[in-house]
Design a protein around this motif. Structure first.
Motif, PDB file in Angstrom:
ATOM      1  N   SER A 383      46.653  91.509  34.108  1.00 54.22           N
ATOM      2  CA  SER A 383      47.713  92.308  33.485  1.00 54.22           C
ATOM      3  C   SER A 383      49.044  92.111  34.189  1.00 54.22           C
ATOM      4  CB  SER A 383      47.326  93.791  33.503  1.00 54.22           C
ATOM      5  OG  SER A 383      47.313  94.311  34.809  1.00 54.22           O
ATOM      6  N   ARG A 384      49.024  92.017  35.508  1.00 53.25           N
ATOM      7  CA  ARG A 384      50.285  91.949  36.237  1.00 53.25           C
ATOM      8  C   ARG A 384      50.947  90.583  36.154  1.00 53.25           C
ATOM      9  NH1 ARG A 384      49.572  96.591  35.556  1.00 53.25           N
ATOM     10  NH2 ARG A 384      50.024  98.246  37.033  1.00 53.25           N
ATOM     11  N   ILE A 385      50.166  89.512  36.094  1.00 51.80           N
ATOM     12  CA  ILE A 385      50.827  88.207  35.942  1.00 51.80           C
ATOM     13  C   ILE A 385      51.472  88.117  34.573  1.00 51.80           C
ATOM     14  CG2 ILE A 385      48.845  86.898  35.054  1.00 51.80           C
ATOM     15  CD1 ILE A 385      51.555  85.701  37.549  1.00 51.80           C
ATOM     16  N   GLY A 386      50.819  88.728  33.571  1.00 49.23           N
ATOM     17  CA  GLY A 386      51.425  88.778  32.240  1.00 49.23           C
ATOM     18  C   GLY A 386      52.675  89.627  32.224  1.00 49.23           C
ATOM     19  N   SER A 387      52.611  90.802  32.886  1.00 45.41           N
ATOM     20  CA  SER A 387      53.779  91.675  32.908  1.00 45.41           C
ATOM     21  C   SER A 387      54.908  91.053  33.722  1.00 45.41           C
ATOM     22  CB  SER A 387      53.409  93.048  33.468  1.00 45.41           C
ATOM     23  OG  SER A 387      52.910  92.945  34.782  1.00 45.41           O
ATOM     24  N   ALA A 388      54.556  90.282  34.760  1.00 46.75           N
ATOM     25  CA  ALA A 388      55.587  89.593  35.542  1.00 46.75           C
ATOM     26  C   ALA A 388      56.309  88.554  34.679  1.00 46.75           C
ATOM     27  CB  ALA A 388      54.958  88.913  36.762  1.00 46.75           C
ATOM     28  N   ILE A 389      55.530  87.800  33.899  1.00 49.82           N
ATOM     29  CA  ILE A 389      56.138  86.803  33.013  1.00 49.82           C
ATOM     30  C   ILE A 389      57.012  87.493  31.966  1.00 49.82           C
ATOM     31  CG2 ILE A 389      55.652  85.064  31.241  1.00 49.82           C
ATOM     32  CD1 ILE A 389      53.084  84.392  32.862  1.00 49.82           C
ATOM     33  N   GLY A 390      56.487  88.584  31.383  1.00 48.71           N
ATOM     34  CA  GLY A 390      57.244  89.317  30.379  1.00 48.71           C
ATOM     35  C   GLY A 390      58.525  89.906  30.945  1.00 48.71           C
ATOM     36  N   THR A 391      58.448  90.459  32.165  1.00 45.09           N
ATOM     37  CA  THR A 391      59.618  91.051  32.802  1.00 45.09           C
ATOM     38  C   THR A 391      60.646  89.982  33.161  1.00 45.09           C
ATOM     39  OG1 THR A 391      58.225  92.808  33.697  1.00 45.09           O
ATOM     40  CG2 THR A 391      60.380  92.526  34.709  1.00 45.09           C
ATOM     41  N   PHE A 392      60.166  88.817  33.594  1.00 45.87           N
ATOM     42  CA  PHE A 392      61.080  87.709  33.898  1.00 45.87           C
ATOM     43  C   PHE A 392      61.784  87.208  32.640  1.00 45.87           C
ATOM     44  CE2 PHE A 392      61.466  83.007  33.936  1.00 45.87           C
ATOM     45  CZ  PHE A 392      62.545  82.915  34.813  1.00 45.87           C
ATOM     46  N   LEU A 393      61.040  87.128  31.533  1.00 43.92           N
ATOM     47  CA  LEU A 393      61.596  86.547  30.310  1.00 43.92           C
ATOM     48  C   LEU A 393      62.466  87.512  29.515  1.00 43.92           C
ATOM     49  CD1 LEU A 393      58.563  84.474  28.926  1.00 43.92           C
ATOM     50  CD2 LEU A 393      60.614  83.617  30.070  1.00 43.92           C
ATOM     51  N   LEU A 394      62.271  88.839  29.683  1.00 45.57           N
ATOM     52  CA  LEU A 394      62.995  89.776  28.829  1.00 45.57           C
ATOM     53  C   LEU A 394      64.513  89.649  28.941  1.00 45.57           C
ATOM     54  CD1 LEU A 394      62.783  91.986  26.717  1.00 45.57           C
ATOM     55  CD2 LEU A 394      62.827  93.668  28.548  1.00 45.57           C
ATOM     56  N   PRO A 395      65.106  89.623  30.156  1.00 45.54           N
ATOM     57  CA  PRO A 395      66.565  89.479  30.191  1.00 45.54           C
ATOM     58  C   PRO A 395      67.042  88.164  29.582  1.00 45.54           C
ATOM     59  CG  PRO A 395      65.640  89.320  32.409  1.00 45.54           C
ATOM     60  CD  PRO A 395      64.547  89.794  31.513  1.00 45.54           C
ATOM     61  N   VAL A 396      66.225  87.116  29.748  1.00 48.33           N
ATOM     62  CA  VAL A 396      66.560  85.827  29.130  1.00 48.33           C
ATOM     63  C   VAL A 396      66.485  85.944  27.612  1.00 48.33           C
ATOM     64  CG1 VAL A 396      65.912  83.393  28.967  1.00 48.33           C
ATOM     65  CG2 VAL A 396      65.699  84.596  31.152  1.00 48.33           C
ATOM     66  N   SER A 397      65.433  86.615  27.126  1.00 46.03           N
ATOM     67  CA  SER A 397      65.246  86.800  25.686  1.00 46.03           C
ATOM     68  C   SER A 397      66.363  87.654  25.084  1.00 46.03           C
ATOM     69  CB  SER A 397      63.887  87.453  25.422  1.00 46.03           C
ATOM     70  OG  SER A 397      63.719  87.751  24.055  1.00 46.03           O
ATOM     71  N   LEU A 398      66.728  88.736  25.775  1.00 49.15           N
ATOM     72  CA  LEU A 398      67.822  89.583  25.284  1.00 49.15           C
ATOM     73  C   LEU A 398      69.125  88.809  25.208  1.00 49.15           C
ATOM     74  CD1 LEU A 398      67.130  92.904  27.257  1.00 49.15           C
ATOM     75  CD2 LEU A 398      66.879  92.550  24.796  1.00 49.15           C
ATOM     76  N   ASN A 399      69.321  87.910  26.185  1.00 49.35           N
ATOM     77  CA  ASN A 399      70.530  87.092  26.236  1.00 49.35           C
ATOM     78  C   ASN A 399      70.600  86.099  25.086  1.00 49.35           C
ATOM     79  OD1 ASN A 399      72.544  87.566  28.036  1.00 49.35           O
ATOM     80  ND2 ASN A 399      71.905  86.027  29.518  1.00 49.35           N
ATOM     81  N   SER A 400      69.467  85.437  24.821  1.00 49.80           N
ATOM     82  CA  SER A 400      69.472  84.328  23.863  1.00 49.80           C
ATOM     83  C   SER A 400      69.025  84.719  22.456  1.00 49.80           C
ATOM     84  CB  SER A 400      68.570  83.193  24.375  1.00 49.80           C
ATOM     85  OG  SER A 400      67.258  83.670  24.616  1.00 49.80           O
ATOM     86  N   LEU A 401      68.062  85.647  22.338  1.00 49.95           N
ATOM     87  CA  LEU A 401      67.504  85.986  21.028  1.00 49.95           C
ATOM     88  C   LEU A 401      67.957  87.357  20.524  1.00 49.95           C
ATOM     89  CD1 LEU A 401      63.825  84.782  21.587  1.00 49.95           C
ATOM     90  CD2 LEU A 401      65.698  83.520  20.519  1.00 49.95           C
ATOM     91  N   GLY A 402      68.355  88.225  21.437  1.00 46.85           N
ATOM     92  CA  GLY A 402      68.786  89.554  21.036  1.00 46.85           C
ATOM     93  C   GLY A 402      67.661  90.583  21.088  1.00 46.85           C
ATOM     94  N   LEU A 403      68.029  91.841  20.922  1.00 47.42           N
ATOM     95  CA  LEU A 403      67.076  92.943  21.036  1.00 47.42           C
ATOM     96  C   LEU A 403      66.031  92.918  19.935  1.00 47.42           C
ATOM     97  CD1 LEU A 403      66.313  95.600  22.504  1.00 47.42           C
ATOM     98  CD2 LEU A 403      67.808  96.789  20.899  1.00 47.42           C
ATOM     99  N   ASN A 404      66.442  92.628  18.714  1.00 51.90           N
ATOM    100  CA  ASN A 404      65.531  92.677  17.568  1.00 51.90           C
ATOM    101  C   ASN A 404      64.326  91.759  17.769  1.00 51.90           C
ATOM    102  OD1 ASN A 404      64.531  93.291  15.041  1.00 51.90           O
ATOM    103  ND2 ASN A 404      65.808  91.816  13.980  1.00 51.90           N
ATOM    104  N   ALA A 405      64.600  90.485  18.058  1.00 47.68           N
ATOM    105  CA  ALA A 405      63.514  89.511  18.238  1.00 47.68           C
ATOM    106  C   ALA A 405      62.665  89.845  19.458  1.00 47.68           C
ATOM    107  CB  ALA A 405      64.092  88.108  18.367  1.00 47.68           C
ATOM    108  N   SER A 406      63.301  90.346  20.526  1.00 48.11           N
ATOM    109  CA  SER A 406      62.567  90.681  21.748  1.00 48.11           C
ATOM    110  C   SER A 406      61.571  91.814  21.504  1.00 48.11           C
ATOM    111  CB  SER A 406      63.542  91.080  22.862  1.00 48.11           C
ATOM    112  OG  SER A 406      64.435  90.029  23.150  1.00 48.11           O
ATOM    113  N   MET A 407      61.997  92.836  20.758  1.00 49.79           N
ATOM    114  CA  MET A 407      61.115  93.965  20.472  1.00 49.79           C
ATOM    115  C   MET A 407      59.996  93.574  19.500  1.00 49.79           C
ATOM    116  SD  MET A 407      62.143  96.432  22.380  1.00 49.79           S
ATOM    117  CE  MET A 407      62.573  95.141  23.576  1.00 49.79           C
TER     118      MET A 407
END
Length: 459
Positions: A383-407
């Protein structure tokens, strides 16, 4: 008249149970605080250390990466050398490293220290839950384990308020935010000194007389072990190989995926909650942030009642369904009413916090004593390696894809959890720890208290 005889599973609740629970509750508060305070600190240290999106994601996820390693290593170690030693060592490491955060001068140093804090937390996730489960009577086991999430949430919420007020003291406020986690860590470390070893673990290692002495001293002379010694092989734990045996691999897969699909959106969203609220248009976000933190805490508390009211399967499946729908609704309302967005976010927050109680109850009930530490460690690590990957990617995703696609992506993850739970979630409510951890009883036949011989686990 002779005193009534009890086993560990049916003994009345005693002061000793409260003591063991208190040690673990305090640790859970520290875990939530340490992982929550980084969200507040990042809003200040990001500009000061000139962090880009990559470094923001790395530091935000660093403790979670450490949890992955610590849960595997220390969880397995607890099956070999005992719960009590790891129970103490993990918080000694956390206390020392938390202090060192005050003196960092670069993102690399902070990243390494957060990794080490996560390593200690990973061990505590695996061992604290295991020790509490192995001492708890059947009647109170779920409530005690689920209460860990309440204390975790309380720690997380407290870190938000402490971080908010410390943020007013200047550019170095992030140092005080991070080092503030030292206070509860040292308190927990001191209180844990003298914690006894788990009698169930001692029995699994063939050290029956030591187990009986601990039970007699802490639970009373009229309490018996009630454990089945199935083989001399119990003196050597099966380790990770047993988790992927024919009889346990479905439980290992379910535990990992179940916890993974809850914690990915949990940690990704709430680690960067201030950023997400700004993206949603809540520029002055103190009210929204306060409401969400309040719903986190209330959800965790109400979740205790839901856990007692519903079956494990029913609560799990229902929670995933509500979470998937509410997060999907939040994503499609991104450009709509702020009020409706906040309502959807509050519903999601409430049920996310309530469902998180299950992440501390289910894993302890899935695995036999001989490999319970390894099992909880494995589930936590997945669970934590997945959450680490998700937490790392979220700011990148918000930057490039936006909130809608990230959610929407987070909603899809929750949908996967729903499907897996419908297919694989076992029912473990109202069973003794031996019965709950026996996959041979997944059909619902729990009339006998049966443990799985270790040689069977290895097949």
């Amino acid at each position: 008249m002779s005193k009534q005889k009890y086993t560990i599973d049916d003994v009345p609740f005693k002061k000793f149970h409260l003591r063991i629970a208190g040690f673990t509750f305090g640790a859970s508060f520290c875990d939530g605080y340490a992982l929550g305070i980084i969200a507040m600190a990042l809003t200040v240290l990001g500009p000061q250390l000139e962090l880009n999106a990559m470094w923001t994601g790395l530091i935000g996820s660093s403790a979670l990466i450490g949890v992955f390693v610590g849960a595997l290593v220390l969880g397995r170690l607890s099956d070999r050398i005992g719960r009590q030693k790891v129970f103490l060592i993990s918080f000694l490491l956390i206390a020392i490293v938390t202090i060192l955060q005050f003196f960092v001068s670069s993102p690399v140093e902070l990243f390494i220290l957060r990794l080490l804090i996560g390593f200690g937390l990973g061990g505590d996730y695996a061992v604290g839950t295991t020790l509490l489960a192995e001492f708890s009577p059947k009647k109170y086991r779920a409530s005690l384990l689920a209460s860990l999430n309440v204390l975790w949430t309380l720690g997380y919420v407290a870190s938000n308020f402490v971080g908010y007020y410390l943020g007013q003291i200047g550019s170095d406020s992030w140092r005080w935010m991070l080092v503030s986690a030292t206070i509860p860590a040292i308190v927990v470390l001191i209180l844990r000194i003298g914690t006894p070893e788990s009698p169930r673990w001692l029995v699994s290692m063939g050290r029956v007389e030591e187990a009986r002495q601990i039970v007699k001293k802490h639970l009373g002379p009229n309490v018996e072990m009630g454990e089945t010694i199935t083989s001399t092989d119990n003196q050597t734990a099966a380790g990770f190989r047993g988790l992927f045996s024919k009889k346990l691999r479905k439980r290992t897969a379910f535990g990992g995926i179940f916890k993974l699909t809850i914690v990915i959106p949990y940690f990704a969203i709430y680690t960067f909650l201030p950023t997400i609220l700004r993206t949603m248009g809540f520029e002055q976000n103190f009210f929204a942030d306060t409401m969400l933190n309040l719903f986190l805490l209330v959800g965790a508390i109400v979740g205790l009642w839901l856990l007692a009211k519903f079956s494990r399967r029913g609560f799990t499946i229902g929670s995933f369904a509500v979470l998937t729908v509410s997060l999907f609704a939040l994503s499609i309302m991104h450009t709509g009413s702020q009020f409706l967005m906040l309502v959807a976010f509050l519903v999601f927050t409430f049920f996310m916090s309530a469902a998180s109680n299950l992440t501390l109850v289910y894993p302890a009930e899935l695995f036999p004593t001989e490999i319970r530490g390894s099992g909880i460690g494995m589930v936590t690590a997945i669970s934590r390696i997945g959450s680490a990957i998700g937490t790392f990617l979220l700011p990148v995703s918000l930057n490039s894809l936006g909130l809608n696609a990230s959610m929407i992506a987070m909603a899809v993850i929750l949908l996967i959890g729903l499907i897996v739970s419908i297919a694989w979630a076992p029912e473990t409510k109202s069973l003794s720890l031996n019965e709950a951890s026996n996959p041979l009883l997944d059909t619902g036949n729990s009339s006998e208290e049966t443990d799985i011989p270790l040689q069977e686990i290895r097949k």
